[in-house]
Design a protein around this motif. Structure first.
Motif, short mmCIF file in Angstrom:
data_model
loop_
_atom_site.label_atom_id
_atom_site.label_comp_id
_atom_site.label_asym_id
_atom_site.label_seq_id
_atom_site.Cartn_x
_atom_site.Cartn_y
_atom_site.Cartn_z
N GLY A 1 17.12 27.50 104.89
CA GLY A 1 16.24 28.24 105.79
C GLY A 1 16.89 28.39 107.15
N ILE A 2 16.90 29.60 107.67
CA ILE A 2 17.55 29.89 108.96
C ILE A 2 16.57 30.62 109.87
CG2 ILE A 2 19.47 31.07 110.10
CD1 ILE A 2 21.02 30.93 107.47
N SER A 3 16.33 30.07 111.05
CA SER A 3 15.49 30.75 112.03
C SER A 3 16.27 31.88 112.69
CB SER A 3 15.01 29.77 113.11
OG SER A 3 14.33 30.47 114.14
N LEU A 4 15.66 33.06 112.77
CA LEU A 4 16.27 34.20 113.44
C LEU A 4 15.54 34.57 114.73
CD1 LEU A 4 17.03 36.56 110.39
CD2 LEU A 4 18.51 34.84 111.46
N LEU A 5 14.68 33.66 115.20
CA LEU A 5 13.92 33.97 116.41
C LEU A 5 14.83 34.18 117.62
CD1 LEU A 5 10.87 31.54 116.02
CD2 LEU A 5 10.90 34.03 115.75
N ASP A 6 15.97 33.49 117.63
CA ASP A 6 16.90 33.66 118.76
C ASP A 6 17.75 34.93 118.62
OD1 ASP A 6 18.29 32.71 116.60
OD2 ASP A 6 19.42 31.18 117.70
N CYS A 7 17.49 35.73 117.59
CA CYS A 7 18.20 37.00 117.41
C CYS A 7 17.41 38.18 117.95
CB CYS A 7 18.50 37.23 115.93
SG CYS A 7 19.59 35.99 115.19
N CYS A 8 16.22 37.93 118.49
CA CYS A 8 15.38 39.02 118.98
C CYS A 8 16.03 39.72 120.18
CB CYS A 8 14.01 38.50 119.38
SG CYS A 8 13.05 37.83 118.00
N ASP A 9 15.82 41.03 120.26
CA ASP A 9 16.35 41.84 121.36
C ASP A 9 15.62 43.18 121.33
OD1 ASP A 9 19.00 41.74 123.26
OD2 ASP A 9 18.58 43.80 122.62
N ASN A 10 15.76 43.96 122.41
CA ASN A 10 15.13 45.27 122.47
C ASN A 10 15.94 46.35 121.75
OD1 ASN A 10 12.88 44.45 123.97
ND2 ASN A 10 14.00 44.63 125.90
N ASP A 11 17.17 46.03 121.38
CA ASP A 11 18.07 46.99 120.74
C ASP A 11 18.28 46.57 119.28
OD1 ASP A 11 20.38 48.33 119.76
OD2 ASP A 11 21.08 48.68 121.79
N VAL A 12 17.93 47.44 118.35
CA VAL A 12 18.00 47.08 116.93
C VAL A 12 19.44 46.80 116.50
CG1 VAL A 12 18.14 49.46 116.09
CG2 VAL A 12 17.20 47.67 114.61
N ASP A 13 20.41 47.48 117.08
CA ASP A 13 21.81 47.23 116.71
C ASP A 13 22.26 45.85 117.16
OD1 ASP A 13 22.24 49.71 115.43
OD2 ASP A 13 22.50 50.69 117.36
N VAL A 14 21.78 45.44 118.34
CA VAL A 14 22.11 44.10 118.83
C VAL A 14 21.47 43.04 117.93
CG1 VAL A 14 21.80 42.47 120.74
CG2 VAL A 14 22.40 44.86 121.22
N VAL A 15 20.23 43.28 117.53
CA VAL A 15 19.54 42.36 116.63
C VAL A 15 20.30 42.22 115.31
CG1 VAL A 15 17.45 42.02 115.23
CG2 VAL A 15 17.26 42.71 117.62
N CYS A 16 20.72 43.35 114.76
CA CYS A 16 21.47 43.31 113.50
C CYS A 16 22.77 42.53 113.65
CB CYS A 16 21.77 44.74 113.03
SG CYS A 16 20.31 45.62 112.41
N ASP A 17 23.45 42.73 114.75
CA ASP A 17 24.70 42.01 114.98
C ASP A 17 24.45 40.50 115.09
OD1 ASP A 17 27.61 41.96 115.64
OD2 ASP A 17 26.87 41.22 117.57
N LYS A 18 23.41 40.11 115.82
CA LYS A 18 23.07 38.69 115.96
C LYS A 18 22.69 38.07 114.62
CE LYS A 18 21.40 38.62 120.78
NZ LYS A 18 20.20 38.35 121.62
N ILE A 19 21.90 38.81 113.84
CA ILE A 19 21.46 38.31 112.54
C ILE A 19 22.66 38.08 111.62
CG2 ILE A 19 20.30 39.00 110.39
CD1 ILE A 19 18.13 40.31 112.11
N TYR A 20 23.55 39.05 111.56
CA TYR A 20 24.70 38.94 110.68
C TYR A 20 25.57 37.73 111.07
CZ TYR A 20 28.92 40.04 108.07
OH TYR A 20 30.00 39.97 107.23
N ARG A 21 25.81 37.60 112.38
CA ARG A 21 26.67 36.50 112.83
C ARG A 21 26.03 35.14 112.56
NH1 ARG A 21 27.08 36.26 117.94
NH2 ARG A 21 26.09 38.17 118.66
N LYS A 22 24.71 35.01 112.81
CA LYS A 22 24.09 33.70 112.62
C LYS A 22 24.06 33.31 111.14
CE LYS A 22 20.35 30.66 113.91
NZ LYS A 22 19.18 30.41 114.76
N ILE A 23 23.69 34.24 110.27
CA ILE A 23 23.62 33.91 108.84
C ILE A 23 25.00 33.56 108.29
CG2 ILE A 23 23.19 34.87 106.53
CD1 ILE A 23 20.85 36.43 107.76
N THR A 24 25.99 34.35 108.63
CA THR A 24 27.33 34.12 108.08
C THR A 24 27.97 32.86 108.66
OG1 THR A 24 28.24 35.68 109.72
CG2 THR A 24 27.78 36.52 107.50
N GLU A 25 27.57 32.45 109.85
CA GLU A 25 28.08 31.20 110.42
C GLU A 25 27.36 29.99 109.82
OE1 GLU A 25 27.66 31.52 114.65
OE2 GLU A 25 29.16 33.12 114.82
#
Length: 454
Positions: free
Chosen positions: A27-51
């Motif tokens: 289980g991985i929390s993505l709450l710290d990936c929130c942002d106003n820009d969907v592209d930024v959110v996608c980038d944060k999500i990808y990096r956190k999950i893959t790390e």
């Protein structure tokens, strides 16, 4: 203290009775990936999950080799995406962009499924929740590993009937968009009442907001082991039967506890829970239905079936709780039709009907699970079936769920092929009397009187 001797005791179970650890789910929390820009959110999500999950599959495979315990799936659950995308997603297509990012991350780390394309709407829907639900058909049609769930009710809040109506339509649209694959997208969508935050099983897993940043949850399974144990006490009374199931569940859970602790240590991630659910597969000898038949039923669906399932569920939990201090998730016996050869056989022989399945869900762990229905079933009929199941969960203070598959172009008597662990399913008859006026009322069914316990 768990030791290797306890694992060795289960070797026969693994070799002869299909014992396995069904899943290690991170289980991985993505709450710290929130942002106003969907592209930024996608980038944060990808990096956190893959790390965070970079070594999940490798560690799972190494534990399999070290202890000789099959670990069938390695999975990830994430924070409900309706929450993560609330600030940046202005259209359903924005949410689909996040779904594709989740799918890409899942492929990168090599897992089997990723759950959490989800919304929690038991008391009402935010604009973000509505957008995510609208996006589900496209998201499931255009991704491979992403699973979706929506919690539309709870004992404390009642049932959001606006969401139930919307999801009947969502199921139909998902079936249409995935019609070239026997409407397989619907197999990746679960509608819940009282959804747990720590469920490791797909398609309903998500990482609840009550959870930590990263956690390891393990789902054990062993229908074949339980059946083999019951065979040895054939004809004996219910006291002996219950003790046998409890002792077997204890041993199976200890294996899961060892795997969970090893995965937690090697990944340096906190251990969350063990889910005790008996999860069947299409493999011969890996069936919950066969357990019930071994108790003395000619076929699942015969008189006594609900009582037998209630007994099984309760004894599995009693044995498992003695084996682990951290039991959670769903925990009990799954009764999916397509994933259990014994259930399929009972449907084909006319022993098991939709009405009997609904009665059985009053005492099982989940609900109407992996049931194929005619493709021309009306959206309001699907919503009515969802509402019935949500009411069972709400009144009985338990988790219930619906995973219905209206297979495009098929009718009663046809067979849908899903493949892999999802198996195949005969198309089941649905009550065709109309419930549209009931579903179209809108609003919310209030919580039951026993929900007021403050």
């Amino acid at each position: 203290m768990i030791n290797v001797f306890e694992v060795q005791e289960t070797n026969k179970m693994i070799e002869e009775s299909n014992l396995d650890v069904r899943t290690i789910t991170m289980g991985i929390s993505l709450l710290d990936c929130c942002d106003n820009d969907v592209d930024v959110v996608c980038d944060k999500i990808y990096r956190k999950i893959t790390e965070k999950a970079a070594n999940l599959v490798k560690v799972g495979e190494q534990i399999e080799l070290d202890y000789g315990i099959p670990i069938v799936n390695k999975r990830i659950s994430v924070t409900p995406i309706a929450l993560v995308g609330g600030s940046c997603c202005k259209t359903p297509e924005d949410y689909v962009k996040i779904a594709k990012t989740l799918d890409r991350a899942a492929h990168t780390v090599g897992i089997n499924f990723l759950g959490g394309y989800s919304a929690l709407v038991s008391k009402g829907m935010t604009p973000a929740d509505k957008l995510l639900i609208e996006s589900i058909p496209q998201a499931l049609a255009e991704t491979e590993l992403v699973c979706s769930s929506v919690n539309v009710g709870s004992t404390k809040t009642g049932i959001d009937m606006d969401a139930v109506k919307m999801l009947g339509e969502t199921v139909k649209k998902t079936a249409e968009l995935t019609k070239d694959n026997d409407s397989l997208g619907c197999a990746k969508l679960v509608i819940f009442c009282n959804a747990p935050d720590d469920n490791p099983f797909m398609a309903g897993a998500f990482h609840g907001v009550t959870e930590g940043d990263v956690v390891i949850n393990v789902g054990v399974s062993g229908p074949g082991v339980v059946k083999r144990a019951i065979e040895e006490v054939k004809g004996q009374d219910f006291g002996v039967l219950c003790d046998t199931i409890k002792k077997t569940a204890f041993k199976v859970t200890r294996v899961g506890q060892l795997v969970a602790q090893e995965a937690s240590r090697r990944l340096n991630v906190p251990f969350g829970i063990i889910d005790l659910s008996l999860a069947p597969t299409p493999a011969v000898g890996d069936s919950v239905a066969e357990i019930l038949q071994e108790m003395g039923l000619e076929r699942v669906g015969a008189p006594g079936t609900t009582a037998a399932l209630a007994l099984l569920n309760d004894q599995v939990k009693k044995g498992g709780i003695m084996a682990s201090s951290y039991v959670g998730g769903l925990s009990g016996a799954f009764i999916p039709v397509s994933e259990d050869q014994g259930m399929i056989d009972s449907v084909l022989e006319g022993a098991l009907t939709m009405e009997k399945l609904e009665a059985m869900t009053c005492v099982c762990s989940v609900g109407l699970d992996m049931i194929a229905i005619p493709g021309d079933t009306k959206a309001t009929t699907i919503s009515g079936m969802i509402a019935d199941e949500m009411a069972i969960g709400m009144i009985n203070q338990k988790t219930t769920a619906v995973r219905l598959i209206p297979v495009h172009g098929m009718k009663v008597g046809d067979t849908a092929e899903f493949g892999g662990l999802l198996g195949y399913a005969p198309i089941m008859k649905v009550n065709e009397f109309d419930c549209s006026d009931f579903i179209n009322r809108g609003g919310r069914i209030p919580a039951p009187i026993h929900s007021f316990k403050n």
